[in-house]
Scaffold this active site. Structure first.
Site, PDB file in Angstrom:
ATOM      1  N   LYS A  72       1.181  -1.170  -0.019  1.00  0.00           N
ATOM      2  CA  LYS A  72      -0.319  -0.426   0.167  1.00  0.00           C
ATOM      3  C   LYS A  72       1.007   1.188   0.259  1.00  0.00           C
ATOM      4  O   LYS A  72       0.474   2.508  -1.258  1.00  0.00           O
ATOM      5  CB  LYS A  72      -1.064   0.020   1.617  1.00  0.00           C
ATOM      6  CG  LYS A  72      -1.787   1.585   0.741  1.00  0.00           C
ATOM      7  CD  LYS A  72      -2.443   0.481   1.958  1.00  0.00           C
ATOM      8  CE  LYS A  72      -2.540   0.518   3.728  1.00  0.00           C
ATOM      9  NZ  LYS A  72      -1.295   0.523   4.668  1.00  0.00           N
ATOM     10  N   THR A  74       3.939   1.563  -0.920  1.00  0.00           N
ATOM     11  CA  THR A  74       4.393   1.232  -2.385  1.00  0.00           C
ATOM     12  C   THR A  74       3.921   1.808  -3.230  1.00  0.00           C
ATOM     13  O   THR A  74       4.696   3.035  -3.788  1.00  0.00           O
ATOM     14  CB  THR A  74       5.005   0.549  -2.803  1.00  0.00           C
ATOM     15  OG1 THR A  74       6.940  -0.685  -1.080  1.00  0.00           O
ATOM     16  CG2 THR A  74       6.344   0.107  -3.644  1.00  0.00           C
ATOM     17  N   ARG A  95       2.415   8.478   6.777  1.00  0.00           N
ATOM     18  CA  ARG A  95       2.842   8.208   8.484  1.00  0.00           C
ATOM     19  C   ARG A  95       4.321   8.774   7.860  1.00  0.00           C
ATOM     20  O   ARG A  95       4.591   8.172   7.584  1.00  0.00           O
ATOM     21  CB  ARG A  95       2.127   7.271   8.749  1.00  0.00           C
ATOM     22  CG  ARG A  95       0.189   8.403   8.574  1.00  0.00           C
ATOM     23  CD  ARG A  95      -0.337   5.836   9.219  1.00  0.00           C
ATOM     24  NE  ARG A  95      -0.237   5.490   8.323  1.00  0.00           N
ATOM     25  CZ  ARG A  95      -0.400   4.094   8.398  1.00  0.00           C
ATOM     26  NH1 ARG A  95      -0.540   3.720   9.580  1.00  0.00           N
ATOM     27  NH2 ARG A  95      -0.198   3.059   7.829  1.00  0.00           N
ATOM     28  N   LYS A 106       9.128  -6.653  10.173  1.00  0.00           N
ATOM     29  CA  LYS A 106       9.414  -5.811   8.745  1.00  0.00           C
ATOM     30  C   LYS A 106      10.486  -5.148   8.339  1.00  0.00           C
ATOM     31  O   LYS A 106      11.191  -5.809   7.858  1.00  0.00           O
ATOM     32  CB  LYS A 106       8.252  -5.698   8.092  1.00  0.00           C
ATOM     33  CG  LYS A 106       8.011  -4.277   8.246  1.00  0.00           C
ATOM     34  CD  LYS A 106       6.473  -3.957   7.679  1.00  0.00           C
ATOM     35  CE  LYS A 106       6.006  -2.387   7.410  1.00  0.00           C
ATOM     36  NZ  LYS A 106       5.154  -2.051   6.779  1.00  0.00           N
ATOM     37  N   ALA A 274      -3.530   1.425  12.981  1.00  0.00           N
ATOM     38  CA  ALA A 274      -5.183   1.372  11.989  1.00  0.00           C
ATOM     39  C   ALA A 274      -5.936   0.624  12.980  1.00  0.00           C
ATOM     40  O   ALA A 274      -6.899   0.537  13.127  1.00  0.00           O
ATOM     41  CB  ALA A 274      -5.043   1.613  10.586  1.00  0.00           C
ATOM     42  N   PHE A 302      -3.773  -0.447   6.897  1.00  0.00           N
ATOM     43  CA  PHE A 302      -3.676  -1.941   6.441  1.00  0.00           C
ATOM     44  C   PHE A 302      -5.085  -1.921   6.148  1.00  0.00           C
ATOM     45  O   PHE A 302      -5.069  -0.973   5.026  1.00  0.00           O
ATOM     46  CB  PHE A 302      -4.435  -2.277   8.034  1.00  0.00           C
ATOM     47  CG  PHE A 302      -3.471  -2.360   9.380  1.00  0.00           C
ATOM     48  CD1 PHE A 302      -2.285  -2.793   9.203  1.00  0.00           C
ATOM     49  CD2 PHE A 302      -3.361  -1.626  10.362  1.00  0.00           C
ATOM     50  CE1 PHE A 302      -1.417  -3.617   9.840  1.00  0.00           C
ATOM     51  CE2 PHE A 302      -2.144  -2.100  11.452  1.00  0.00           C
ATOM     52  CZ  PHE A 302      -1.511  -2.668  10.676  1.00  0.00           C
ATOM     53  N   PHE A 383       3.138  -9.967  -9.684  1.00  0.00           N
ATOM     54  CA  PHE A 383       4.094 -10.056  -9.337  1.00  0.00           C
ATOM     55  C   PHE A 383       4.469 -10.947 -11.004  1.00  0.00           C
ATOM     56  O   PHE A 383       3.948 -11.299 -10.957  1.00  0.00           O
ATOM     57  CB  PHE A 383       4.182 -11.451  -8.477  1.00  0.00           C
ATOM     58  CG  PHE A 383       4.538 -10.248  -6.832  1.00  0.00           C
ATOM     59  CD1 PHE A 383       4.937 -10.736  -5.544  1.00  0.00           C
ATOM     60  CD2 PHE A 383       3.373  -9.665  -6.214  1.00  0.00           C
ATOM     61  CE1 PHE A 383       5.627 -10.295  -4.629  1.00  0.00           C
ATOM     62  CE2 PHE A 383       3.621  -8.993  -5.240  1.00  0.00           C
ATOM     63  CZ  PHE A 383       4.377  -9.008  -4.355  1.00  0.00           C
ATOM     64  N   TRP A 411       6.933  -1.279  -7.734  1.00  0.00           N
ATOM     65  CA  TRP A 411       8.156  -1.161  -7.141  1.00  0.00           C
ATOM     66  C   TRP A 411       9.016  -2.049  -7.577  1.00  0.00           C
ATOM     67  O   TRP A 411      10.428  -1.020  -7.040  1.00  0.00           O
ATOM     68  CB  TRP A 411       7.769  -3.150  -6.266  1.00  0.00           C
ATOM     69  CG  TRP A 411       8.589  -3.675  -5.186  1.00  0.00           C
ATOM     70  CD1 TRP A 411       8.944  -2.985  -3.375  1.00  0.00           C
ATOM     71  CD2 TRP A 411      10.027  -4.406  -5.214  1.00  0.00           C
ATOM     72  NE1 TRP A 411       9.903  -4.145  -3.373  1.00  0.00           N
ATOM     73  CE2 TRP A 411      10.590  -4.957  -4.617  1.00  0.00           C
ATOM     74  CE3 TRP A 411      10.132  -5.035  -6.669  1.00  0.00           C
ATOM     75  CZ2 TRP A 411      11.779  -5.775  -4.224  1.00  0.00           C
ATOM     76  CZ3 TRP A 411      11.573  -5.989  -6.189  1.00  0.00           C
ATOM     77  CH2 TRP A 411      12.561  -5.790  -5.848  1.00  0.00           C
TER      78      TRP A 411
END
Length: 558
Positions: A72, A74, A95, A106, A274, A302, A383, A411
């Protein structure tokens, strides 16, 4: 072929001096307060003194998250870069990352691949010190509360009815429940206490929802920290803490300006979660970004059942904002996981799993278009293992709802991979007209508002309040707080309050076990399921892989 990590990509970037980014964002030099070469605080006086008109607002949200990832943030960054590449004057509003997930789950949280904001290391770590200021203000209030009790307790505070917790911006389960004030009379009053993570603090919510310094101060004063022996609320203003807390937050309240890898101005400010808070960046940064660009792309945390619901029902309601378009982000891989596929099997084409999982995406889309009545596009992060048959299946399902699907490769390709998405967003903003409505009215009862979100947004059957929550609802209604919006804290992994219910479950009930008022933020918080306001570290935290070499170069930060 060896792929570069996110931090390696960011470290190869040659960012523009922040003065050039400010100029690109139409921010006059007198409002720019540099924090080194590539970061700056922007004087909020700009909001009052500019004659520019606000541009279009684009909200990026996502499907229910899975371990397969959605992308999201990205997508938000790549879309902004894509809009700039097709000739639009654009800003992005994000944010700030919390140190908890950075060192816990992560690593970095400033985008990924070739769609990032930089300086990546600074943004993910201490940045400009905003979170430290928020934590300090929170803990100053806690200290003044306990000191008031120690010095005679003139307000008659019942130590068993203290609702204010201390906070730290780190995942530390050991601090969830503590007993403090030990060591004798001179060392305080022994009592049960606890810590929240800083991003769950009401100070963070107040910080992000305040319209200016005066509003911040007034909101801080309304924060309820405890109740007296006769059940009267005690506020920060009663403890005479408001002025000192505002002093700690004065500089932090100034929005931060940085840039994307491609030089798009980015306002990065505030960062509530969130799942346990309202999950949006600051109102001031969003408004500033909108004034400084013809298009502003922002995100909510989220899935659309959490961040977008709170963005629309809380932030937009309070700030008078209306998104011109919404992007719902998903991946084929994640939807197959919602269809019951194991993470190790996601590389293989599986239309059966996709058919079982795609209702999750469709419910999020339905909520945006049919509950909030906003123009929407689905962005699929493609992907290499995604097949044409799988992509075509999603396109057909979304088209049946009247929503277009666009493939995104931001990405791997940065803004170039977001150009098609950018064109569809522009089309929605210029050709489609939403009829924005909230999912509930404020004049409903507390339970009716909760039920509206559960039924309309989650797809559930009803909400159930525990006996304790029912008593809290009655008490909050008697105190006059029943007309506030609701901020539901629940798992991010399901529409329900049970993280094991994937896809788009139906017929479930959501159990509210605790209700409290965030009077300064201006909403009620409903805790559901097993949700906690202080996360813990995983078995193998990201911190184990982060290091610094002899030249000060950080590695392992995602």
């Amino acid at each position: 072929m060896a792929f570069l990590t996110d931090i390696e990509i960011a470290q190869q970037c040659h960012p523009e001096p922040i003065a050039q980014i400010a100029e690109k964002a139409h921010v006059p030099e007198k409002y720019v307060e540099p924090y080194g070469r590539y970061k700056a605080k922007i004087d909020p006086a700009l909001l009052r003194e500019t004659d520019r008109k606000p541009g279009k607002l684009v909200l990026v949200t996502a499907i229910t998250p899975t371990p397969a990832g959605e992308g999201k943030t990205t997508t938000t960054i790549g879309l902004a870069d894509g809009l700039r590449r097709i000739g639009k004057d654009v800003t992005v509003a994000l944010r700030e990352p919390s140190l908890g997930p950075v060192f816990g789950v992560k690593g970095g949280a400033a985008g990924g691949g070739y769609a990032q904001v930089v300086p990546m290391e600074d943004i993910n770590l201490h940045f400009t010190g905003d979170f430290h200021a928020i934590g300090a203000a929170n803990n100053l209030l806690a200290a003044m509360l306990d000191n008031h009790i120690q010095q005679g307790n003139a307000l008659g505070i019942d130590v068993k009815k203290i609702t204010w917790k201390r906070c730290v911006d780190m995942n530390d389960r050991q601090l969830r429940f503590v007993v403090d004030g030990l060591g004798g009379r001179a060392n305080g009053t022994p009592r049960e206490d606890g810590f929240d993570i800083t991003v769950a603090s009401e100070i963070m919510a107040v910080f992000c929802l305040a319209s200016d310094l005066r509003d911040l101060k007034e909101r801080l004063g309304r924060i309820i920290v405890a109740y007296t022996y006769d059940d009267k609320p005690v506020t920060a203003a009663d403890l005479k803490a408001t002025g000192a807390m505002t002093a700690l937050l004065r500089d932090a309240l100034k929005p931060n300006l940085v840039q994307t890898l491609e030089g798009t101005p980015a306002f990065v400010h505030g960062g509530p979660f969130a799942n346990i808070a309202h999950g949006c960046n600051s109102v001031m940064a969003t408004r500033m970004a909108m004034l400084m660009g013809d298009y502003t792309v922002t995100e909510a945390g989220f899935g659309a059942d959490l961040g977008a619901e709170k963005f629309l029902d809380i932030k937009c309601r309070m700030a008078g904002l209306t998104p011109d378009a919404v992007v719902v982000v998903g991946t084929v891989r994640a939807l197959k996981m919602h269809g019951g596929l194991n993470k190790k099997e996601l590389a293989e084409e599986n239309l059966d799993a996709l058919e079982k999982g795609v209702p999750n995406l469709l419910r999020h889309v339905h909520n945006i278009t049919n509950v909030y009545h906003l123009p929407c596009v689905v962005a699929i992060n493609r992907f290499p293992t995604d097949t044409d048959a799988e992509i075509d299946f999603i396109i057909r399902k979304c088209r049946a709802l009247g929503v277009n699907t666009v493939l995104s490769t931001v990405w791997a390709d940065g803004g170039r991979g977001g150009e098609n998405l950018a064109r569809e967003v522009v089309r929605l903003c210029e050709e489609e007209r939403g009829n924005f409505t909230f999912s509930y009215d404020l004049d409903l009862s507390i339970e009716e508002k909760l039920a509206a979100v559960v039924k309309k947004i989650y797809g559930g059957a009803d909400v159930v309040l525990t006996p304790a929550a029912k008593k809290q609802a009655e008490r909050l209604t008697a105190l006059g707080f029943d007309r506030l919006p609701v901020c539901i804290a629940k798992t991010q992994y399901s529409f329900s309050d049970d993280p094991s219910l994937l896809g788009a479950p139906e017929g479930f009930t959501v159990t509210v076990r605790n209700l409290k008022v965030s009077a300064g933020a201006g909403f009620l918080v409903a805790l559901t399921g097993e949700i906690m306001t202080m996360p813990g570290l995983p078995k193998s935290p990201a911190a184990e892989r982060i290091d610094v070499d002899d030249q000060g170069r950080i590695t392992g930060l995602f």
